[in-house]
Structures are given as C-alpha cells and as structure tokens.
Design a protein around this motif. Structure first.
Motif, PDB file in Angstrom:
ATOM      1  N   LEU A 333      -3.923  -3.400  -6.807  1.00 52.36           N
ATOM      2  CA  LEU A 333      -4.044  -2.129  -6.098  1.00 52.36           C
ATOM      3  C   LEU A 333      -2.731  -1.744  -5.417  1.00 52.36           C
ATOM      4  O   LEU A 333      -2.380  -0.563  -5.349  1.00 52.36           O
ATOM      5  CB  LEU A 333      -5.160  -2.231  -5.058  1.00 52.36           C
ATOM      6  CG  LEU A 333      -6.565  -2.409  -5.636  1.00 52.36           C
ATOM      7  CD1 LEU A 333      -7.574  -2.663  -4.531  1.00 52.36           C
ATOM      8  CD2 LEU A 333      -6.963  -1.187  -6.435  1.00 52.36           C
ATOM      9  N   ALA A 334      -1.986  -2.746  -4.937  1.00 53.83           N
ATOM     10  CA  ALA A 334      -0.693  -2.468  -4.314  1.00 53.83           C
ATOM     11  C   ALA A 334       0.260  -1.856  -5.327  1.00 53.83           C
ATOM     12  O   ALA A 334       1.011  -0.916  -5.016  1.00 53.83           O
ATOM     13  CB  ALA A 334      -0.102  -3.763  -3.742  1.00 53.83           C
ATOM     14  N   ALA A 335       0.248  -2.394  -6.540  1.00 53.24           N
ATOM     15  CA  ALA A 335       1.117  -1.849  -7.587  1.00 53.24           C
ATOM     16  C   ALA A 335       0.752  -0.402  -7.896  1.00 53.24           C
ATOM     17  O   ALA A 335       1.636   0.445  -8.116  1.00 53.24           O
ATOM     18  CB  ALA A 335       0.994  -2.706  -8.851  1.00 53.24           C
ATOM     19  N   ILE A 336      -0.539  -0.101  -7.905  1.00 48.58           N
ATOM     20  CA  ILE A 336      -0.991   1.259  -8.178  1.00 48.58           C
ATOM     21  C   ILE A 336      -0.644   2.193  -7.025  1.00 48.58           C
ATOM     22  O   ILE A 336      -0.070   3.268  -7.206  1.00 48.58           O
ATOM     23  CB  ILE A 336      -2.511   1.262  -8.430  1.00 48.58           C
ATOM     24  CG1 ILE A 336      -2.825   0.512  -9.731  1.00 48.58           C
ATOM     25  CG2 ILE A 336      -3.073   2.677  -8.471  1.00 48.58           C
ATOM     26  CD1 ILE A 336      -4.302   0.206  -9.915  1.00 48.58           C
ATOM     27  N   MET A 337      -0.979   1.781  -5.807  1.00 50.80           N
ATOM     28  CA  MET A 337      -0.793   2.638  -4.641  1.00 50.80           C
ATOM     29  C   MET A 337       0.672   2.873  -4.319  1.00 50.80           C
ATOM     30  O   MET A 337       1.056   3.958  -3.871  1.00 50.80           O
ATOM     31  CB  MET A 337      -1.506   2.025  -3.429  1.00 50.80           C
ATOM     32  CG  MET A 337      -3.024   2.031  -3.536  1.00 50.80           C
ATOM     33  SD  MET A 337      -3.813   1.291  -2.087  1.00 50.80           S
ATOM     34  CE  MET A 337      -5.544   1.563  -2.482  1.00 50.80           C
ATOM     35  N   SER A 338       1.517   1.865  -4.544  1.00 54.86           N
ATOM     36  CA  SER A 338       2.931   2.011  -4.197  1.00 54.86           C
ATOM     37  C   SER A 338       3.623   3.055  -5.055  1.00 54.86           C
ATOM     38  O   SER A 338       4.665   3.579  -4.673  1.00 54.86           O
ATOM     39  CB  SER A 338       3.657   0.663  -4.344  1.00 54.86           C
ATOM     40  OG  SER A 338       3.631   0.228  -5.693  1.00 54.86           O
ATOM     41  N   SER A 339       3.061   3.355  -6.221  1.00 54.07           N
ATOM     42  CA  SER A 339       3.600   4.436  -7.055  1.00 54.07           C
ATOM     43  C   SER A 339       2.922   5.760  -6.745  1.00 54.07           C
ATOM     44  O   SER A 339       3.575   6.791  -6.624  1.00 54.07           O
ATOM     45  CB  SER A 339       3.424   4.102  -8.537  1.00 54.07           C
ATOM     46  OG  SER A 339       4.199   2.989  -8.900  1.00 54.07           O
ATOM     47  N   ALA A 340       1.596   5.726  -6.594  1.00 51.16           N
ATOM     48  CA  ALA A 340       0.855   6.970  -6.384  1.00 51.16           C
ATOM     49  C   ALA A 340       1.259   7.664  -5.094  1.00 51.16           C
ATOM     50  O   ALA A 340       1.399   8.894  -5.067  1.00 51.16           O
ATOM     51  CB  ALA A 340      -0.638   6.678  -6.384  1.00 51.16           C
ATOM     52  N   ASP A 341       1.465   6.903  -4.012  1.00 52.39           N
ATOM     53  CA  ASP A 341       1.830   7.549  -2.751  1.00 52.39           C
ATOM     54  C   ASP A 341       3.196   8.236  -2.851  1.00 52.39           C
ATOM     55  O   ASP A 341       3.398   9.349  -2.362  1.00 52.39           O
ATOM     56  CB  ASP A 341       1.780   6.563  -1.573  1.00 52.39           C
ATOM     57  CG  ASP A 341       2.593   5.296  -1.806  1.00 52.39           C
ATOM     58  OD1 ASP A 341       3.477   5.285  -2.691  1.00 52.39           O
ATOM     59  OD2 ASP A 341       2.347   4.304  -1.111  1.00 52.39           O
TER      60      ASP A 341
END
Length: 507
Positions: A333-341
């Motif tokens: 989830l960190a990998a996903i969120m760190s790009s999406a934000d």
C-alpha cells in the motif's frame, strides 16, 4: 464488511493508516500559505526527504509487484528493468537536478509548464496549455490505476470487496494529501519508503534463512536455465525495451518536481547518492524476492489467479508471521500511495497553477490563499474522476498506466533535458516534440485500425528497431528528433545563450 485477515495483520494496517492521517493534519498549517508551500513544501526539504521522496514516488507498486513478478517469471532478465531506471535517475540527479533547482527558484517556477515558459517564453500560453492537459490526462489515469491496485491489495489481504478496498484507498490518500499538500506527501513518502525498503530486505532474507542459504535458489535457477542463469538470454530488442523503462523518469512530473523542493542546492549530490543507494538495494531486493519465490512456488499456477505479480504477497504469507504479514501489506500500500498522492498534487498544480492562475485569471492576481483553496478543490475533482474511471473502466485504466510512465517520459523528457543544456532549443521545437512523442507512444501501445493502411508500427519496429516493444523508447527518440530538428529552423529566445551560461556557472 467481513474482514478475514488475522487481527494482528489488521491492527498493523490500521495503525499505519492512522499515522498517515496524523501526518496530514500536522502538515496542514504549513501547506496553506501559498502555492509554493502547497506544491513544493516552500523549497525547504532536507536532502534525505528529497532523496526518499523521489525514490518512493517513482517506484510505486511496479517495483514491489512488477519487478518481483518479472524476476519470478524470467529470472535475471529483471536486472535490465532495474538497471534502466537507476541509470537514468543517476544522470538526472547528478547532472540535471542542480540546474533544475537553481533555475526554478530564480524564475519562481513551481511546475514543468512554468519551467518551459520561463526558459522559452510563451506569449500565447500554447506550450503551457498543451503540457498541462497532457499532465492532467495522464495523472487522472495514473491515480485511477493506483486505486485499482489498492483495491486489489485490500480485497486480497483483508477479504473485503474490491469496491470497499478502492474507497478505503482513495479515502486515506485523499485525506492526508488535501490537508498537508506536498509537506504531508513528502513526509509520508519517507515513511512509506522505509516500509518498502524494510520489506524488500527482510522478506528475501527470512526466506533464505528458512531455505538454509542460496543453494536451493541456485539449483532452481540452474534447472530453469535461460534467463535464470544469464541476463543476456533475452533478445537484444527485449533488453533495450527493459532498459528503456528509464526513459520515463526524466519526464514524469511527480519525480522531477522533487528537485525543486530541496532546501540547500549544495546538498543535491548528497541527495543523489542517497537516492542511488536506496534504488540499488531495493531493486536487488525485489529481484531476489522473485528468484527465491521460484523455490517456494515452482509453478505460476500455484499463485493466486496464476498471476506472477502475486509472488511478493504469497511468499510473505508463506514465511512471515501475522505481524510481519501486516508489514508486507503496508509495504504494498505504501508503494501505491506514495505515487498516487504525488500524482494528485501534480494534476492539481496543472489545473490551478498552469491553467487557472497563469491562463484564465492571469490579470486578476488571485491571492495565494485562494489558489490553495482551489488546489484542494481540484484534488477533490481529480480524485472523483479517478474513482469513476477505476470503477467504470478497470481495463481501460490498466491499459492507460502501461504507457503513462513512458508517455510522460516521451512528452517531457527530451524537452526538459535540452532546456537546461542546449541554447538552440525553441518553443516550436518543444511543442512539436511533445505532440509527436505522445502520438508515437499511443501508436506503439494501441495502433488504431484505420492507420494500418499507412504503416504497421509493430512491423516497422521489428524491422528497424530490433523488435523493441516498450513504447517509451521509440517515443523518446521520436520526440528528441522532432524537438531538435524543428528547433534548428525556428526562432529561439533572445536570451537563451545567457540563460544556459548562467546555468553552467550555477551547476
């Protein structure tokens, strides 16, 4: 909501999500002063934060899920994918980033369109408008794809529905991004990369310990042969295509904007070293995870959905206890969120800074506080569009993200590099390069039927480009060619020579 995961795993996840929201609330006051604060954290970030944030936002779930899955399926051929982006980002950090940072502060630039206008002039705002629309187009699709990834991670690990997982992912990202802006995004990126780094070290190490060493891994690699024993087993075109992943890095706004946020420009090389070391270690951790996973799961049919990209979570469930399984879920989830934000912020800046502030209301001089308010409202709209796209057209989102990274690299990469190094660059050249780069990427990825009467792009690539299939490579090359050729025959800015000379002195 019927959660089936172990209570310890769920507790780790909840603690992580609460921490993200706390960071957003804490950062909200710092981000409200103006656009520079909201989108660049006031250019006051430390070298560690800039380095970690650049690595974290650039990798997304592609590293943890994509590279591990590629190594599991093809072996050492995954090395080329990692080598491509690391090499290009080393070049960008060491040779372009310092000029980027100096020029952006001197000209008050916040966005990539700002950089182009300051360097080339843009009296009719055509370059600004075209580049802003390209950014917005890709960012909506990018965020949508990350929401789909978050939904998959939540539903697969917690047992909730895909829709519930999507809403949960969107809610968390939305809250801390809209509250804290770039301050919150950069701080959460540091936290998120620590989870990613920890997972990509601890997971393969734990699995190796349980195997008793590298022996079983080497035996499986030898038995598989081909790319498992030699990274040169791929065809030349396939290797270049994997290396070509790096062509996306110079033009992705959510990566290069980090250069502008560093507090002390003299620390740029130190930031570059930090980012490079972490990129290398995390890249090899992902490759090892895939190779080791082949021992535990000899056939892809043993993975959920027969999907090779499930090897990271499957191996974690096999060798980790519930607490560390929660850490691994957080890492995904960190990998996903760190790009999406970061993509949310870049999309918002394209609307508010480049279209509203610089085109629509350029004569009205809106207050910085009002522009920040508009930025937050724009984040609401972009998140809404991304959610709609993710729910209504899941296949379309996945198709879009396949060429979004390469598309942004082709559209902006050549122009940005030449902006800081070539006196002969013209506004017409940049505009032509962006359009031809975008057109090439689209044609390579999904050529419309009616165009086959003129050219078969895949056949052309097989004949003249060694069968290169990743669209970023021909897109980048075509954009560079047209940017240079058109620039040679069109008017350049009168002060171009002086600007480049000043950059060379500063760099």
């Amino acid at each position: 909501m019927d959660i089936t995961a172990h209570p310890v795993t769920v507790s780790v996840l909840i603690a992580y999500l609460i921490l993200l929201i706390i960071i957003g609330i804490y950062s909200s006051r710092k981000s409200s002063a103006g656009l520079t604060d909201f989108f660049l954290a006031g250019r006051k970030l430390s070298k560690w934060t800039v380095a970690f944030s650049a690595v974290s936002s650039g990798r997304s779930s592609w590293l943890i899920l994509g590279v591990t899955g590629t190594a599991y399926l093809t072996g050492l051929n995954a090395v080329w994918a990692v080598a491509g982006y690391i090499t290009v980002e080393v070049f960008m950090f060491f040779f372009v980033a310092r000029r980027f940072r100096q020029f952006s502060e001197k000209t008050g630039s916040i966005t990539i369109p700002d950089i182009f206008e300051s360097r080339l002039g843009d009296p009719w705002k055509i370059v600004r408008l075209v580049s802003s629309l390209i950014i917005l187009f890709f960012m909506v699709a990018y965020v949508g794809s990350q929401l789909v990834g978050g939904a998959t991670a939540f539903s697969g690990s917690l047992g909730i529905t895909s829709t519930q997982g999507m809403w949960l992912t969107a809610s968390i990202i939305f809250i801390y991004t809209i509250l804290g802006g770039f301050h919150a995004v950069s701080k959460t990126d540091v936290l998120q990369i620590l989870f990613m780094f920890f997972s990509l070290i601890v997971l393969p190490a734990t699995a190796l310990i349980q195997l008793g060493g590298f022996g079983p891994v080497l035996d499986v690699m030898a038995a598989e042969g081909g790319g498992f024993t030699s990274p040169f087993a791929f065809a030349f075109g396939a290797i270049i295509g994997l290396l070509g992943i790096g062509f996306g890095s110079p033009g992705n706004p959510h990566i290069v904007v980090r250069y502008m946020s560093l507090k002390n420009v003299r620390e740029m090389r130190q930031a570059a070293m930090i980012a490079t070391v972490w990129n290398v270690v995390m890249g090899w951790g992902a490759i090892l995870t895939g190779l080791i996973g082949r021992v535990y799961f000899p056939s892809v049919e043993q993975l959920p959905g027969e999907n090779n990209e499930q090897i990271f979570t499957s191996l974690g469930a096999e060798v980790m206890n519930p607490f560390f399984a929660g850490i691994l879920l957080v890492a995904v989830l960190a990998a996903i969120m760190s790009s999406a934000d970061s993509q949310l912020l870049v999309g918002s800046s394209a609307v508010v800074r480049d279209i509203i502030d610089k085109i629509i209301t350029r004569d009205k001089r809106l207050s910085q506080q009002k522009l920040v308010m508009y930025s937050r409202l724009t984040i609401v709209v972009i998140m809404g569009l991304s959610l709609w796209l993710a729910m209504a057209a899941e296949q379309f989102v996945f198709w879009m993200v396949l060429f979004a990274f390469g598309g942004l690299g082709a559209c902006f990469g050549p122009a940005l590099i030449l902006t800081f190094y070539w006196k002969g660059l013209s506004r017409a050249g940049v505009l032509t390069g962006m359009i031809t780069g975008l057109f090439t990427v689209v044609m390579v990825q999904r050529q419309p039927e009616w165009t086959y009467r003129f050219i078969d792009v895949q056949e052309f690539l097989n004949t003249y480009f060694f069968g290169i299939t990743y669209e970023a490579v021909p897109g980048f090359l075509v954009a560079t060619f047209f940017t240079v050729v058109v620039s040679l025959f069109t008017k350049k800015p009168e002060n171009a020579g002086q600007m480049i000379d000043n950059m060379e002195k500063a760099g």
